[in-house]
Structure formats: structure tokens, C-alpha cells
Design a protein around this motif. Sequence first.
Motif, PDB file in Angstrom:
ATOM      1  N   MET A   1     -66.385  36.056  42.910  1.00 58.49           N
ATOM      2  CA  MET A   1     -65.007  36.312  41.919  1.00 58.49           C
ATOM      3  C   MET A   1     -63.853  34.647  42.201  1.00 58.49           C
ATOM      4  N   ILE A   2     -64.282  34.364  43.175  1.00 58.23           N
ATOM      5  CA  ILE A   2     -63.624  32.755  43.365  1.00 58.23           C
ATOM      6  C   ILE A   2     -64.667  31.769  42.424  1.00 58.23           C
ATOM      7  N   ALA A   3     -65.598  31.671  42.699  1.00 51.29           N
ATOM      8  CA  ALA A   3     -66.487  31.088  42.104  1.00 51.29           C
ATOM      9  C   ALA A   3     -66.106  31.307  40.400  1.00 51.29           C
ATOM     10  N   LEU A   4     -65.837  32.385  39.699  1.00 51.28           N
ATOM     11  CA  LEU A   4     -65.515  32.100  38.467  1.00 51.28           C
ATOM     12  C   LEU A   4     -64.392  31.694  37.852  1.00 51.28           C
ATOM     13  N   CYS A   5     -63.758  31.828  39.359  1.00 51.28           N
ATOM     14  CA  CYS A   5     -62.116  30.967  38.762  1.00 51.28           C
ATOM     15  C   CYS A   5     -62.947  29.650  39.190  1.00 51.28           C
ATOM     16  N   LEU A   6     -62.903  29.285  39.606  1.00 54.72           N
ATOM     17  CA  LEU A   6     -63.751  27.141  39.874  1.00 54.72           C
ATOM     18  C   LEU A   6     -64.423  27.292  38.263  1.00 54.72           C
ATOM     19  N   ALA A   7     -64.838  27.881  37.930  1.00 53.77           N
ATOM     20  CA  ALA A   7     -66.339  27.398  36.995  1.00 53.77           C
ATOM     21  C   ALA A   7     -64.759  27.637  35.619  1.00 53.77           C
ATOM     22  N   ASP A   8     -64.202  28.593  35.368  1.00 53.32           N
ATOM     23  CA  ASP A   8     -63.329  28.699  34.264  1.00 53.32           C
ATOM     24  C   ASP A   8     -62.378  27.559  34.256  1.00 53.32           C
ATOM     25  N   GLU A   9     -61.560  26.965  35.397  1.00 49.94           N
ATOM     26  CA  GLU A   9     -60.475  25.815  35.184  1.00 49.94           C
ATOM     27  C   GLU A   9     -61.486  24.535  35.429  1.00 49.94           C
ATOM     28  N   SER A  10     -63.179  24.897  35.617  1.00 51.67           N
ATOM     29  CA  SER A  10     -63.712  23.413  36.002  1.00 51.67           C
ATOM     30  C   SER A  10     -64.201  22.970  33.999  1.00 51.67           C
ATOM     31  N   ASN A  11     -64.787  24.300  33.669  1.00 46.56           N
ATOM     32  CA  ASN A  11     -64.940  24.981  32.011  1.00 46.56           C
ATOM     33  C   ASN A  11     -63.287  24.203  31.283  1.00 46.56           C
ATOM     34  N   ARG A  12     -62.224  24.321  31.492  1.00 47.00           N
ATOM     35  CA  ARG A  12     -60.994  24.286  30.969  1.00 47.00           C
ATOM     36  C   ARG A  12     -60.474  22.741  31.187  1.00 47.00           C
ATOM     37  N   MET A  13     -60.970  21.928  32.149  1.00 45.62           N
ATOM     38  CA  MET A  13     -60.913  20.690  32.100  1.00 45.62           C
ATOM     39  C   MET A  13     -61.877  20.455  31.592  1.00 45.62           C
ATOM     40  N   PHE A  14     -63.040  20.519  31.214  1.00 45.56           N
ATOM     41  CA  PHE A  14     -64.331  19.396  30.045  1.00 45.56           C
ATOM     42  C   PHE A  14     -63.661  19.948  28.914  1.00 45.56           C
TER      43      PHE A  14
ATOM     44  N   GLU B   1     -53.638  29.643  40.596  1.00 53.86           N
ATOM     45  CA  GLU B   1     -53.054  31.171  39.727  1.00 53.86           C
ATOM     46  C   GLU B   1     -53.942  31.751  38.956  1.00 53.86           C
ATOM     47  N   LEU B   2     -55.218  31.404  39.057  1.00 50.78           N
ATOM     48  CA  LEU B   2     -56.535  32.036  39.069  1.00 50.78           C
ATOM     49  C   LEU B   2     -56.757  32.909  39.756  1.00 50.78           C
ATOM     50  N   LEU B   3     -56.484  32.575  41.194  1.00 57.49           N
ATOM     51  CA  LEU B   3     -56.961  32.989  42.769  1.00 57.49           C
ATOM     52  C   LEU B   3     -55.969  33.783  42.563  1.00 57.49           C
ATOM     53  N   ASP B   4     -54.524  33.929  42.782  1.00 56.37           N
ATOM     54  CA  ASP B   4     -52.943  34.318  42.625  1.00 56.37           C
ATOM     55  C   ASP B   4     -53.648  35.736  42.103  1.00 56.37           C
ATOM     56  N   ALA B   5     -53.486  35.685  40.740  1.00 51.64           N
ATOM     57  CA  ALA B   5     -54.872  36.701  39.932  1.00 51.64           C
ATOM     58  C   ALA B   5     -55.790  37.682  40.636  1.00 51.64           C
ATOM     59  N   LEU B   6     -56.336  37.286  41.227  1.00 60.01           N
ATOM     60  CA  LEU B   6     -57.995  37.843  41.850  1.00 60.01           C
ATOM     61  C   LEU B   6     -57.503  39.473  42.268  1.00 60.01           C
ATOM     62  N   PRO B   7     -57.767  40.677  42.503  1.00 57.18           N
ATOM     63  CA  PRO B   7     -59.275  40.428  41.417  1.00 57.18           C
ATOM     64  C   PRO B   7     -59.473  40.838  39.879  1.00 57.18           C
TER      65      PRO B   7
ATOM     66  N   LYS C   1     -59.192  29.878  51.419  1.00 58.92           N
ATOM     67  CA  LYS C   1     -59.360  30.906  52.120  1.00 58.92           C
ATOM     68  C   LYS C   1     -58.190  32.030  51.776  1.00 58.92           C
ATOM     69  N   LYS C   2     -57.320  31.651  51.982  1.00 61.87           N
ATOM     70  CA  LYS C   2     -56.072  33.462  51.518  1.00 61.87           C
ATOM     71  C   LYS C   2     -55.839  34.114  50.190  1.00 61.87           C
ATOM     72  N   ALA C   3     -56.887  33.734  49.253  1.00 63.60           N
ATOM     73  CA  ALA C   3     -57.008  34.096  48.551  1.00 63.60           C
ATOM     74  C   ALA C   3     -58.455  35.435  48.619  1.00 63.60           C
ATOM     75  N   TYR C   4     -59.301  34.646  49.857  1.00 65.58           N
ATOM     76  CA  TYR C   4     -60.653  35.241  49.878  1.00 65.58           C
ATOM     77  C   TYR C   4     -60.163  36.489  50.736  1.00 65.58           C
ATOM     78  N   ASP C   5     -59.100  36.142  51.761  1.00 65.69           N
ATOM     79  CA  ASP C   5     -58.886  36.854  52.676  1.00 65.69           C
ATOM     80  C   ASP C   5     -57.806  38.494  51.963  1.00 65.69           C
ATOM     81  N   ARG C   6     -57.520  37.844  51.312  1.00 65.76           N
ATOM     82  CA  ARG C   6     -56.661  38.712  50.572  1.00 65.76           C
ATOM     83  C   ARG C   6     -57.537  39.604  48.972  1.00 65.76           C
ATOM     84  N   ILE C   7     -58.696  39.152  49.226  1.00 64.13           N
ATOM     85  CA  ILE C   7     -59.209  40.077  48.438  1.00 64.13           C
ATOM     86  C   ILE C   7     -60.049  40.988  48.863  1.00 64.13           C
TER      87      ILE C   7
END
Length: 84
Positions: free
Chosen positions: A47-60, A73-79, A27-33
Motif C-alpha cells: 500500500m505504501i509502495a503504491l503511494c510512492l509509485a503514484d507520487e513518483s509518477n506524478r513527479m514524472f 497526504e496519500l499515506l494519511d488516506a490509506l487504506p 512508519k506512522k502510516a505503516y503502524d496505523r494500517i
Amino acid sequence: MEETDLVTSLIPAVQEQLNSKDTPYVKKAYDRILELEDVDEEEALKMIALCLADESNRMFIDKRDFDVERYQELLDALPELPEG
């Protein structure tokens, strides 16, 4: 499944995270963006979904558990978007 389909399919998960007391950093990242960038709500969710996808992909790929710290960290780097 193409990356855009994957990102779109993760929007409901992002929306759940926005409303969860367990993921206030989302929520903090969302509001900041929305405040700092000329980005509409749909684009912020993507943008947030892309971060989630990236981490999920790395996990796999790395055969490991979800790394909450890396996700934050990915969320903090947005946009700035993760390089896939």
C-alpha cells in the motif's frame, strides 16, 4: 514494467523509509494500517509502495520535484488507495 512490478520494486525503498529518521510519517502510516485494518505486513508495504509509485509518477508527468506533502497526504488516506 507493469504497475504491480513497479510497486514490488519500490518495497526496498519503503523499507528504507520505515527505518529512516527523515521519514517518520511512513512508519506512522505503516503502524496505523496494521492496527486499524486486517492487513498483513506485506500488504501494508505494498500500500505504501503504491503511494510512492503514484507520487513518483506524478513527479514524472508534471516534470516537478517529489512532493513530500502530497506523499504524506496519500499515506494519511490509506487504506484508501490512490486512483491511478
